[in-house]
Write an enzyme that holds these catalytic residues in place. Structure first.
Site, mmCIF file in Angstrom:
data_model
loop_
_atom_site.group_PDB
_atom_site.id
_atom_site.type_symbol
_atom_site.label_atom_id
_atom_site.label_comp_id
_atom_site.label_asym_id
_atom_site.label_seq_id
_atom_site.Cartn_x
_atom_site.Cartn_y
_atom_site.Cartn_z
ATOM 1 N N CYS A 386 0.845 -1.200 0.000
ATOM 2 C CA CYS A 386 0.000 0.000 0.000
ATOM 3 C C CYS A 386 0.880 1.249 0.000
ATOM 4 O O CYS A 386 1.420 1.605 -1.040
ATOM 5 C CB CYS A 386 -0.976 -0.044 1.161
ATOM 6 S SG CYS A 386 -2.419 0.978 0.857
ATOM 7 N N HIS A 526 -3.523 -5.114 0.683
ATOM 8 C CA HIS A 526 -2.846 -5.668 1.862
ATOM 9 C C HIS A 526 -2.913 -7.198 1.866
ATOM 10 O O HIS A 526 -3.861 -7.771 2.417
ATOM 11 C CB HIS A 526 -3.515 -5.151 3.136
ATOM 12 C CG HIS A 526 -3.271 -3.700 3.387
ATOM 13 N ND1 HIS A 526 -2.210 -3.252 4.117
ATOM 14 C CD2 HIS A 526 -3.949 -2.594 2.989
ATOM 15 C CE1 HIS A 526 -2.241 -1.926 4.175
ATOM 16 N NE2 HIS A 526 -3.286 -1.511 3.494
ATOM 17 N N GLU A 528 -1.295 -9.219 3.599
ATOM 18 C CA GLU A 528 -1.081 -9.804 4.935
ATOM 19 C C GLU A 528 -2.372 -10.243 5.610
ATOM 20 O O GLU A 528 -2.376 -11.153 6.428
ATOM 21 C CB GLU A 528 -0.296 -8.850 5.836
ATOM 22 C CG GLU A 528 -1.020 -7.586 6.288
ATOM 23 C CD GLU A 528 -0.866 -6.414 5.319
ATOM 24 O OE1 GLU A 528 -0.663 -6.658 4.116
ATOM 25 O OE2 GLU A 528 -0.971 -5.252 5.783
#
Ligand code: GLN
Length: 561
Positions: A386, A526, A528
């Site tokens: 990001c 994102h 993650e």
């Protein structure tokens, strides 16, 4: 006639004594062992604060904001829930006092309670119960974690609501698990049960008798301590679970299994289920415990003092290590320290990979740009998430495309080269809560690119949380100089981009890469949030593998010298 669905059973998890004792991990691990017995599980978190969601709190206040597929900004415990189970969390799995009061007060203003007095009991508690039931929809077992610590004033309506639910649903359908802390007092050389006794007393005062106590401690709990807790807290010995500190949270499901917690839950709730199949968790534990090569990843961020603020990121890197069979050491670097240092690059030199995570605001931004530059020039594997993609684009524009003052309008509104900017639709936004580009959106990946290779696919769906985008006016110049735009979003929102991509498509930049580099990857989303220990995310697996390759190559070089 369709068979009648079994009704959902509930486990309510509360916490006592102190905060941060792993209530979220405990709830998630209970879900993991019950899922391993074949049940369809879900979870929800009840947070007593008055914010509608944690999206507007800073990470110092609240730790990471976890984003769900459906675009909710939620508590980081929802991240644990997804990582420990195969359930997908959404808006309905995160309930705050703010949402509850907003809904009840909205109805009050509309006149729904005309003539009545609106009260905590029953109006607030009814709303809480309705949301708990909604979160549980479709599951065999729903685990509800109550945020905060028993004894907090603001948590009372939630405790009252779950007390009522147990009464209404019956003992076979609802049970209480209380997570407490049993401190070891060094001078006495003993584990002390008094705080647990007091915390259970506080619970019983409001009508909740726990069925199970999960006792967190740093030392093993001797049988006589268990017996004492059982007697004084009115919980049968089988319900007293010892949960000593372990090296990795992913061992907790095995600890609970070892303590017989899954069977205890089945007995209490009348669940008939197969033995728990925990081989995945055993495999992960073995992997994490076994020695292996170690790679160091430098994380250049702003809240590096507070590890909780990058929770999913830390976990995703660990998962990347599981995939590559190596240990991942995280070296947190304050971005501002990089700016101040005479040789910022030297600070990164020891790293096998450089990661710039998501972030907001201008503090430390030049340090992050420097990190991207150093990784690009020194051919260190780079992952930009990001904001990490945005700084990589700024860096590339300045130093490769020669656009000296290139910047994002987030940091320099007057930049002559706004290579990252806000789309007009965002410029009109005045409310800060829940108004970013949020949640899962599809992304098309260019065949043959690093992105497509990592995903093993030409499409991906990933979660977003940002306001700014790469400015399409600069894409042609960036590509001319060797930046590859490997992933784009071409869904309905892309029309907002105003300028189309150079190939004529209405689209937004999703991933960038530098082909002539061992691993240089940036993504606007994102990844993650979607990594799980049992399914490490391909972007993290690829990044850690590249870092490991660099470590090995350097080792060989050193060996040859
Ligand atoms: N501040 C940037 C934006 O709003 C990046 C956000 C992020 O990294 N999540 O676009």
């Amino acid at each position: 006639m369709a068979p009648r669905r079994r009704s959902t059973k509930f486990i309510f998890v509360t916490g006592g004594v102190v905060s941060s004792i792993g209530k979220g991990i405990s709830a998630a691990s209970i879900a993991a062992i019950m899922e391993a017995r074949g049940l369809k599980v879900t979870l929800a978190k009840l947070d007593p604060y008055l914010n509608v969601d944690p999206g507007t709190m800073n990470p110092f206040q609240h730790g990471e904001v976890f984003v769900t597929d459906d675009g909710a900004e939620t508590d980081l415990d929802l991240g644990h829930y997804e990582r420990f189970t195969s359930a997908t969390m959404g808006r309905r799995n995160s309930v705050t006092s703010g949402q509850i009061y907003e809904a009840v007060l909205g109805r009050e203003r509309r006149g729904d309670y005309l003539g009545g007095t609106v009260q905590v009991i029953p109006h607030i508690t009814d709303e809480i119960k309705a949301r708990i039931l909604a979160a549980a929809e479709g599951a065999d077992l729903c685990i509800i974690e109550v945020g905060g610590t028993v004894g907090d004033i603001e948590g009372l309506p939630f405790l009252e609501a779950i007390r009522q639910m147990r009464l209404e649903l019956g003992r076979d359908n609802a049970m209480f698990v209380h997570v407490t802390y049993v401190p070891y007092i060094r001078t006495a050389g003993e584990l002390k049960t008094k705080p647990t006794q007091h915390s259970v007393m506080a619970l019983r005062q409001i009508g909740i008798q726990p069925d199970v106590l999960v006792c967190r401690s740093e030392k093993p709990m001797p049988p006589e301590v268990k017996r004492k807790i059982s007697l004084f807290c009115n919980v049968p010995p089988e319900g007293v679970v010892s949960a000593m500190d372990v090296p990795s949270v992913y061992e907790i499901p095995l600890v609970f299994r070892e303590e017989g917690l899954d069977q205890r839950i089945c007995d209490l709730l009348g669940i008939w289920a197969r033995e728990a199949a925990l081989q995945d968790w055993r495999r992960i534990t073995d992997r994490l415990r076994s020695a292996g090569p170690e790679v160091t990843i430098a994380i250049v961020g702003k809240y590096v003092e507070l590890r909780e603020s990058y929770k999913s990121l830390n976990e995703a890197l660990l998962h990347g290590g599981i995939a590559s069979g190596c240990k991942v050491k995280l070296h947190f670097i304050e971005a501002e320290d990089l700016e101040r240092s005479d040789d910022g690059a030297a600070l990164l030199a020891a790293a096998d990979g450089v990661l710039v995570p998501g972030g907001f605001g201008s503090r430390g931004i030049e340090g992050k740009i420097l990190a991207a530059q150093c990784a690009r020039e020194r051919r260190i594997p780079y992952l930009g998430i990001c904001l990490g993609l945005q700084v990589a684009v700024i860096e590339f524009s300045r130093h490769v495309c020669g656009l000296a003052r290139a910047n994002s309008t987030e940091f320099d509104a007057a930049s002559p080269h706004p290579v990252v900017h806000m789309l007009p639709e965002q410029e009109g936004v005045t409310d800060k809560g829940g108004t970013m580009r949020l949640g899962a959106q599809p992304c098309s990946l260019e065949p043959g690119s690093l992105a497509a290779r990592l995903y093993g696919s030409e499409t991906a769906s990933e979660r977003h949380r940002h306001r700014f985008e790469v400015n399409n006016d600069y894409v042609a110049r960036l590509c001319d100089k060797g930046l590859r735009i490997s992933g784009v979003y071409t869904g309905p929102r892309a029309a907002a981009a105003v300028t189309p991509l150079p190939d004529g498509r209405a689209g937004l930049v999703e991933t960038i890469e530098i082909p002539d580099h061992p691993f240089f990857f940036g993504c606007q989303f994102h990844p993650e949030y979607k990594s799980r220990p049992r399914a490490p995310h391909p972007v993290f697996a690829g990044f850690v593998a590249a870092a490991l390759a660099r470590r090995k190559a350097q080792g060989e070089q050193r060996g040859a010298e």
